[in-house]
Design a protein around this motif. Structure first.
Motif, PDB file in Angstrom:
ATOM      1  N   THR A 108     -10.050  -2.310   2.753  1.00  0.00           N
ATOM      2  CA  THR A 108      -9.397  -3.088   1.695  1.00  0.00           C
ATOM      3  C   THR A 108     -10.414  -3.582   0.673  1.00  0.00           C
ATOM      4  O   THR A 108     -10.149  -3.574  -0.540  1.00  0.00           O
ATOM      5  CB  THR A 108      -8.632  -4.275   2.292  1.00  0.00           C
ATOM      6  OG1 THR A 108      -7.598  -3.780   3.151  1.00  0.00           O
ATOM      7  CG2 THR A 108      -7.994  -5.117   1.196  1.00  0.00           C
ATOM      8  N   PHE A 125       0.846  -1.189   0.000  1.00  0.00           N
ATOM      9  CA  PHE A 125       0.000   0.000   0.000  1.00  0.00           C
ATOM     10  C   PHE A 125       0.886   1.245   0.000  1.00  0.00           C
ATOM     11  O   PHE A 125       2.084   1.164   0.217  1.00  0.00           O
ATOM     12  CB  PHE A 125      -0.909   0.028   1.238  1.00  0.00           C
ATOM     13  CG  PHE A 125      -1.907  -1.093   1.319  1.00  0.00           C
ATOM     14  CD1 PHE A 125      -3.211  -0.930   0.865  1.00  0.00           C
ATOM     15  CD2 PHE A 125      -1.555  -2.320   1.866  1.00  0.00           C
ATOM     16  CE1 PHE A 125      -4.136  -1.957   0.949  1.00  0.00           C
ATOM     17  CE2 PHE A 125      -2.467  -3.362   1.958  1.00  0.00           C
ATOM     18  CZ  PHE A 125      -3.763  -3.174   1.493  1.00  0.00           C
ATOM     19  N   TYR A 150      -5.513   4.139   7.027  1.00  0.00           N
ATOM     20  CA  TYR A 150      -5.919   2.925   7.755  1.00  0.00           C
ATOM     21  C   TYR A 150      -5.771   3.134   9.264  1.00  0.00           C
ATOM     22  O   TYR A 150      -6.662   2.787  10.042  1.00  0.00           O
ATOM     23  CB  TYR A 150      -5.065   1.727   7.333  1.00  0.00           C
ATOM     24  CG  TYR A 150      -5.601   0.949   6.157  1.00  0.00           C
ATOM     25  CD1 TYR A 150      -6.313  -0.236   6.345  1.00  0.00           C
ATOM     26  CD2 TYR A 150      -5.385   1.376   4.850  1.00  0.00           C
ATOM     27  CE1 TYR A 150      -6.788  -0.972   5.269  1.00  0.00           C
ATOM     28  CE2 TYR A 150      -5.864   0.653   3.769  1.00  0.00           C
ATOM     29  CZ  TYR A 150      -6.565  -0.525   3.986  1.00  0.00           C
ATOM     30  OH  TYR A 150      -7.046  -1.245   2.920  1.00  0.00           O
ATOM     31  N   LYS A 163      -5.779  -8.264   2.047  1.00  0.00           N
ATOM     32  CA  LYS A 163      -5.103  -8.130   0.749  1.00  0.00           C
ATOM     33  C   LYS A 163      -4.266  -9.371   0.419  1.00  0.00           C
ATOM     34  O   LYS A 163      -4.321  -9.895  -0.697  1.00  0.00           O
ATOM     35  CB  LYS A 163      -4.190  -6.897   0.792  1.00  0.00           C
ATOM     36  CG  LYS A 163      -3.417  -6.618  -0.484  1.00  0.00           C
ATOM     37  CD  LYS A 163      -4.261  -5.930  -1.502  1.00  0.00           C
ATOM     38  CE  LYS A 163      -3.437  -5.440  -2.673  1.00  0.00           C
ATOM     39  NZ  LYS A 163      -4.279  -4.802  -3.710  1.00  0.00           N
ATOM     40  N   GLY A 184      -6.443  -5.019   7.391  1.00  0.00           N
ATOM     41  CA  GLY A 184      -6.462  -4.523   6.020  1.00  0.00           C
ATOM     42  C   GLY A 184      -5.418  -5.214   5.157  1.00  0.00           C
ATOM     43  O   GLY A 184      -5.682  -5.597   4.013  1.00  0.00           O
ATOM     44  N   GLU A 222     -10.414  -2.782  -3.375  1.00  0.00           N
ATOM     45  CA  GLU A 222     -10.491  -3.800  -4.422  1.00  0.00           C
ATOM     46  C   GLU A 222     -11.569  -3.466  -5.450  1.00  0.00           C
ATOM     47  O   GLU A 222     -11.495  -3.914  -6.597  1.00  0.00           O
ATOM     48  CB  GLU A 222     -10.765  -5.170  -3.783  1.00  0.00           C
ATOM     49  CG  GLU A 222      -9.585  -5.712  -2.986  1.00  0.00           C
ATOM     50  CD  GLU A 222      -9.905  -7.003  -2.265  1.00  0.00           C
ATOM     51  OE1 GLU A 222     -11.099  -7.407  -2.268  1.00  0.00           O
ATOM     52  OE2 GLU A 222      -8.983  -7.623  -1.704  1.00  0.00           O
TER      53      GLU A 222
END
Length: 274
Positions: free
Chosen positions: A188, A89, A97, A135, A131, A192
């Protein structure tokens, strides 16, 4: 003065995760000196009436810790999880976050309305951890004496401990952990789908930062040679780059980090530093 200069130099050279750790350590010092003052004015209370008179505590509680063990454990965990997070990220998303996790944890605490007060950055760290796990759930963490452990297993243990803790001596803190975890998962999932729910938070932070930037009355004219002008990547180039990142992440999810080639690891490392 050399010690102060060394600290300043280290802070300026640190990445976003390390700078946040420096800030957390710095705020722990006044807590030791003026514990009651910090508790009264900067920790989150379960009373809605008190919160309305101290709305800033929905964020400030996440920058103080109640004991040395508390701050040590949180910051060690933040260091390892945060730096891994930056490989997948952006630095701005890390801040988003963390702050959203603090907010989510605070709201969960207020809804539950237990006794006592809320303090510590655990909710923000849980948002970062969950998060990241959402991922790359199958990413392997190498632990001494145990070997490789999937990231989702570690996260599941932390979430399970927080759920069990709702019936323990610190239900408010554990509720905040779960609130932060929920934020990390939802963030997250939205990314997406192409939705960065933290964009407006970035705008707020940038607006505040701009207030403290010096303003030049007369902007300087700078002449650039054409060969020195950096061309902004086109949409097609950015899209191709993102597809390559997604392909590597899928490979990690299925086969683990060690399955990547040297070129793929270098590419992922360079992207994470930007």
């Amino acid at each position: 003065m050399s010690i102060v200069n060394d600290i300043k130099r280290a802070y300026n050279q640190a990445n976003t995760v390390e700078k946040l750790i420096y800030i957390q350590v710095a705020t722990f010092i006044p807590f030791l000196i003026a514990r009651n003052f910090i508790i009264n004015w900067f920790t989150l209370k379960p009373s809605l009436e008190v919160f309305l008179t101290q709305p800033w505590t929905i964020l400030t509680y996440g920058f103080f810790h109640g004991s040395f063990i508390h701050v040590l454990f949180n910051l060690l965990f933040l260091y390892y999880v945060g730096n891994l997070f930056l490989n997948f990220f952006t630095t701005k998303q890390f801040i988003n976050y963390f702050l959203f996790g603090i907010l989510g944890g605070g709201i969960a605490f207020l809804v539950m309305a237990p006794s006592g007060f809320l303090i510590g950055s655990s909710a923000g760290i849980m948002a970062v951890l969950v998060g990241l796990t959402t991922k790359i759930p199958n990413y392997e963490i190498r632990l001494n004496l145990i070997g490789g452990v999937k990231l989702w297993v570690i996260t599941a243990i932390y979430v399970a401990v927080s759920i069990v803790g709702l019936d323990g001596t610190n239900p408010g803190g554990n509720m905040a952990h779960l609130g932060g975890a929920l934020i990390g998962f939802l963030y997250t999932k939205q990314l997406e789908k192409g939705n960065d729910i933290g964009r407006f938070l970035e705008m707020i932070i940038n607006s505040i930062a701009n207030l403290f930037k010096p303003k030049n009355k007369k902007p300087l004219r700078t002449v650039h040679k054409k060969n020195n002008i950096k061309r902004k990547p086109s949409y097609k180039e950015e899209n191709t780059k993102q597809k390559k990142i997604d392909g590597i992440l899928d490979k990690i999810s299925k086969s683990g980090y060690e399955s990547l080639t040297k070129e793929e690891k270098e590419f992922l490392f360079k992207v994470g530093k930007k």
